[in-house]
Design a protein around this motif. Sequence first.
Motif, short mmCIF file in Angstrom:
data_model
loop_
_atom_site.label_atom_id
_atom_site.label_comp_id
_atom_site.label_asym_id
_atom_site.label_seq_id
_atom_site.Cartn_x
_atom_site.Cartn_y
_atom_site.Cartn_z
N ASP A 109 -0.61 4.97 2.05
CA ASP A 109 -1.71 4.03 1.83
C ASP A 109 -2.50 4.44 0.59
N LYS A 133 0.80 -1.22 0.00
CA LYS A 133 0.00 0.00 0.00
C LYS A 133 0.83 1.27 0.00
N PRO A 189 5.96 0.43 4.63
CA PRO A 189 4.88 1.19 5.25
C PRO A 189 5.16 1.55 6.71
#
Length: 158
Positions: free
Chosen positions: A78, A59, A151
């Motif tokens: 994201d 993401k 992330p």
Amino acid sequence: MKNFQLPLLSLLFIVIPVSCSSPKGPTPAEGSKATSSGTAKPSPSPTPMPVPSVSGIGKAFHISGNIDDAAQEGDVCDVTVPFSVPGTLKFEFTPTSATKGTYTYSGPFNATGSGPYEIYSDGKMLVSGTGCIMGKCATYSHDWKAKPIDPKTCGKGK
């Protein structure tokens, strides 16, 4: 002509039964049955073909690209929720899935634009659509870069 027909016809009767004979060894249904030695023979299973998928994409990305002289670049933590990419223009992306969606932009000189985007597993992000600046509009398609990033460290500075 009859001299050729008879040999060809007889050849046809010989070839068809030979080519249609069943293979030696167990059929797929018999594949896992025990052999005469008492050991189980594994049944053959087809090897699944890999299906190209972008579902393995994460993401978080470092996204960079241009639309003419306007440059955009930044980290997006994201891409499954609405996001923006900083730069010359104000880009607002609205995902419809983890890898696709639509965008709009606005900027100096009455710049506006919109269209679809898609992120590919090879690191490419296709941005296409229609844009206008100072009243003149055009369609375009540009390849941007979408480099996956961790992330866990996204948005925490470098």
